[in-house]
Design a protein around this motif. Structure first.
Motif, PDB file in Angstrom:
ATOM      1  N   GLU A  51       0.824  -1.216   0.000  1.00  0.00           N
ATOM      2  CA  GLU A  51       0.000   0.000   0.000  1.00  0.00           C
ATOM      3  C   GLU A  51       0.856   1.264   0.000  1.00  0.00           C
ATOM      4  OE1 GLU A  51      -3.636   1.897   2.644  1.00  0.00           O
ATOM      5  OE2 GLU A  51      -3.204  -0.236   2.807  1.00  0.00           O
ATOM      6  N   VAL A  52       2.034   1.202   0.611  1.00  0.00           N
ATOM      7  CA  VAL A  52       2.913   2.373   0.648  1.00  0.00           C
ATOM      8  C   VAL A  52       4.070   2.266  -0.346  1.00  0.00           C
ATOM      9  CG1 VAL A  52       2.313   2.910   3.048  1.00  0.00           C
ATOM     10  CG2 VAL A  52       4.334   1.517   2.570  1.00  0.00           C
ATOM     11  N   GLY A  53       4.003   1.270  -1.233  1.00  0.00           N
ATOM     12  CA  GLY A  53       5.001   1.138  -2.292  1.00  0.00           C
ATOM     13  C   GLY A  53       6.323   0.546  -1.862  1.00  0.00           C
ATOM     14  N   LEU A  54       6.328  -0.251  -0.815  1.00  0.00           N
ATOM     15  CA  LEU A  54       7.573  -0.832  -0.307  1.00  0.00           C
ATOM     16  C   LEU A  54       7.577  -2.356  -0.338  1.00  0.00           C
ATOM     17  CD1 LEU A  54       8.164   1.464   2.824  1.00  0.00           C
ATOM     18  CD2 LEU A  54       9.294   1.611   0.590  1.00  0.00           C
ATOM     19  N   ASP A  55       6.624  -2.968  -1.007  1.00  0.00           N
ATOM     20  CA  ASP A  55       6.508  -4.429  -0.978  1.00  0.00           C
ATOM     21  C   ASP A  55       7.753  -5.134  -1.502  1.00  0.00           C
ATOM     22  OD1 ASP A  55       5.493  -3.119  -3.286  1.00  0.00           O
ATOM     23  OD2 ASP A  55       4.526  -4.955  -3.964  1.00  0.00           O
ATOM     24  N   ASP A  56       8.459  -4.535  -2.442  1.00  0.00           N
ATOM     25  CA  ASP A  56       9.661  -5.166  -2.987  1.00  0.00           C
ATOM     26  C   ASP A  56      10.852  -5.089  -2.026  1.00  0.00           C
ATOM     27  OD1 ASP A  56       9.613  -2.379  -3.420  1.00  0.00           O
ATOM     28  OD2 ASP A  56      11.085  -2.534  -5.044  1.00  0.00           O
ATOM     29  N   LEU A  57      10.705  -4.344  -0.940  1.00  0.00           N
ATOM     30  CA  LEU A  57      11.788  -4.186   0.037  1.00  0.00           C
ATOM     31  C   LEU A  57      11.468  -4.840   1.378  1.00  0.00           C
ATOM     32  CD1 LEU A  57      12.541  -0.410  -0.653  1.00  0.00           C
ATOM     33  CD2 LEU A  57      13.881  -2.378  -1.428  1.00  0.00           C
ATOM     34  N   ALA A  58      10.485  -5.701   1.430  1.00  0.00           N
ATOM     35  CA  ALA A  58      10.006  -6.281   2.695  1.00  0.00           C
ATOM     36  C   ALA A  58      11.112  -6.918   3.530  1.00  0.00           C
ATOM     37  CB  ALA A  58       8.910  -7.312   2.418  1.00  0.00           C
ATOM     38  N   ASP A  59      12.088  -7.553   2.897  1.00  0.00           N
ATOM     39  CA  ASP A  59      13.130  -8.263   3.631  1.00  0.00           C
ATOM     40  C   ASP A  59      14.415  -7.453   3.802  1.00  0.00           C
ATOM     41  OD1 ASP A  59      11.515 -10.573   3.975  1.00  0.00           O
ATOM     42  OD2 ASP A  59      11.893 -11.092   1.882  1.00  0.00           O
ATOM     43  N   GLU A  60      14.369  -6.188   3.402  1.00  0.00           N
ATOM     44  CA  GLU A  60      15.520  -5.288   3.528  1.00  0.00           C
ATOM     45  C   GLU A  60      15.605  -4.756   4.959  1.00  0.00           C
ATOM     46  OE1 GLU A  60      18.843  -3.445   2.514  1.00  0.00           O
ATOM     47  OE2 GLU A  60      17.685  -4.418   0.924  1.00  0.00           O
ATOM     48  N   LEU A  61      16.816  -4.555   5.462  1.00  0.00           N
ATOM     49  CA  LEU A  61      16.980  -3.918   6.762  1.00  0.00           C
ATOM     50  C   LEU A  61      16.625  -2.442   6.633  1.00  0.00           C
ATOM     51  CD1 LEU A  61      20.290  -5.380   8.252  1.00  0.00           C
ATOM     52  CD2 LEU A  61      17.947  -5.828   8.981  1.00  0.00           C
ATOM     53  N   THR A  62      15.885  -1.941   7.585  1.00  0.00           N
ATOM     54  CA  THR A  62      15.407  -0.562   7.550  1.00  0.00           C
ATOM     55  C   THR A  62      16.541   0.441   7.510  1.00  0.00           C
ATOM     56  OG1 THR A  62      13.434  -1.271   8.714  1.00  0.00           O
ATOM     57  CG2 THR A  62      13.901   1.075   8.742  1.00  0.00           C
ATOM     58  N   ALA A 113       7.733   6.476   4.622  1.00  0.00           N
ATOM     59  CA  ALA A 113       6.677   5.622   4.068  1.00  0.00           C
ATOM     60  C   ALA A 113       6.495   4.384   4.941  1.00  0.00           C
ATOM     61  CB  ALA A 113       7.013   5.230   2.630  1.00  0.00           C
ATOM     62  N   LEU A 114       7.600   3.809   5.415  1.00  0.00           N
ATOM     63  CA  LEU A 114       7.524   2.657   6.318  1.00  0.00           C
ATOM     64  C   LEU A 114       6.803   3.038   7.604  1.00  0.00           C
ATOM     65  CD1 LEU A 114       8.190  -0.215   7.255  1.00  0.00           C
ATOM     66  CD2 LEU A 114      10.429   0.660   7.993  1.00  0.00           C
ATOM     67  N   GLU A 115       7.102   4.213   8.130  1.00  0.00           N
ATOM     68  CA  GLU A 115       6.434   4.660   9.347  1.00  0.00           C
ATOM     69  C   GLU A 115       4.930   4.798   9.124  1.00  0.00           C
ATOM     70  OE1 GLU A 115       7.228   7.790  12.912  1.00  0.00           O
ATOM     71  OE2 GLU A 115       7.725   8.440  10.896  1.00  0.00           O
ATOM     72  N   ILE A 116       4.539   5.245   7.945  1.00  0.00           N
ATOM     73  CA  ILE A 116       3.104   5.335   7.631  1.00  0.00           C
ATOM     74  C   ILE A 116       2.502   3.934   7.582  1.00  0.00           C
ATOM     75  CG2 ILE A 116       1.440   5.971   5.836  1.00  0.00           C
ATOM     76  CD1 ILE A 116       3.236   8.474   5.363  1.00  0.00           C
ATOM     77  N   ALA A 117       3.216   2.974   7.029  1.00  0.00           N
ATOM     78  CA  ALA A 117       2.721   1.590   6.998  1.00  0.00           C
ATOM     79  C   ALA A 117       2.545   1.038   8.404  1.00  0.00           C
ATOM     80  CB  ALA A 117       3.677   0.698   6.194  1.00  0.00           C
ATOM     81  N   THR A 118       3.502   1.305   9.300  1.00  0.00           N
ATOM     82  CA  THR A 118       3.364   0.811  10.676  1.00  0.00           C
ATOM     83  C   THR A 118       2.217   1.512  11.392  1.00  0.00           C
ATOM     84  OG1 THR A 118       5.036   2.358  11.532  1.00  0.00           O
ATOM     85  CG2 THR A 118       5.805   0.174  10.893  1.00  0.00           C
ATOM     86  N   THR A 119       1.995   2.762  11.045  1.00  0.00           N
ATOM     87  CA  THR A 119       0.867   3.508  11.603  1.00  0.00           C
ATOM     88  C   THR A 119      -0.452   2.915  11.127  1.00  0.00           C
ATOM     89  OG1 THR A 119       2.186   5.521  11.729  1.00  0.00           O
ATOM     90  CG2 THR A 119      -0.192   5.801  11.711  1.00  0.00           C
ATOM     91  N   LEU A 120      -0.537   2.621   9.839  1.00  0.00           N
ATOM     92  CA  LEU A 120      -1.750   2.029   9.274  1.00  0.00           C
ATOM     93  C   LEU A 120      -2.033   0.650   9.864  1.00  0.00           C
ATOM     94  CD1 LEU A 120      -1.351   3.018   5.519  1.00  0.00           C
ATOM     95  CD2 LEU A 120      -2.913   4.013   7.196  1.00  0.00           C
ATOM     96  N   ALA A 121      -0.992  -0.049  10.281  1.00  0.00           N
ATOM     97  CA  ALA A 121      -1.160  -1.383  10.874  1.00  0.00           C
ATOM     98  C   ALA A 121      -2.041  -1.328  12.120  1.00  0.00           C
ATOM     99  CB  ALA A 121       0.206  -1.982  11.221  1.00  0.00           C
TER     100      ALA A 121
END
Length: 175
Positions: A54-65, A75-83
């Motif tokens: 949803e935030v355009g990061l699906d291809d980086l799921a296994d990458e270290l932040t 964008a990751l922070e928005i995804a964790t917020t949406l969770a």
């Protein structure tokens, strides 16, 4: 209600998937069950991946932040917020410190995720404000100076005087 500050609040040495899964874990009621196996969190992976998409990061799921550029961390922070499925999101200058390409990406992301929820945002980038905001409230010393759509507020002489120090010219942003 979920709030986000100017400085990105993510766990740098976890993967993107693990960061989002932490937000989802709250709903399981197992936040303090740190002695349980990580395998008990596997049922959350599908939803975590969906949020990353949803935030355009699906291809980086296994990458270290830690390896992400700043805009992607936001964008990751928005995804964790949406969770956490908030009804109200409070964002404090979400595009602060970003390059132009990231500002546009994050502004579009905020606009997308605003559907079905209220977002209260402090933002000084007029281009971002003009593209995201439905209603703008301008405060001066704690009092409401003007309120309404960007097209009205940005042409208000009191706002121009407070923001630019003069009524000559235009506020910098999309008109």
């Amino acid at each position: 209600i979920i709030r986000s500050f100017q400085i990105s609040a993510v766990f740098p040495h976890l993967t993107l998937l693990e960061n989002v899964r932490l937000g989802l874990q709250r709903a399981l009621g197992t936040s303090y069950h740190f002695w349980k196996s990580e395998k008990t969190l596997k049922p959350l992976d599908a939803r975590a991946r969906a949020l990353l998409a949803e935030v355009g990061l699906d291809d980086l799921a296994d990458e270290l932040t830690v390896n992400l550029p700043y805009g992607r961390k936001r964008a990751l922070e928005i995804a964790t917020t949406l969770a956490m499925e908030p009804e109200l999101m409070l964002l404090d200058e979400p595009t602060q410190g970003m390059g132009h390409e990231d500002v546009h990406r994050v502004a579009e992301l905020i606009k997308r995720v605003s559907k079905g929820r209220t977002i209260l945002m402090v933002e000084h980038n007029m281009s971002v404000v003009s593209t995201i905001a439905d209603t703008i409230t301008v405060l001066q010393r704690g009092a409401v100076l003007a309120e309404g759509p960007y097209s009205v507020v940005s042409n208000n002489p009191q706002v121009m005087e407070a923001y630019m120090g003069t009524t000559e010219g235009q506020l910098q942003g999309a008109h």
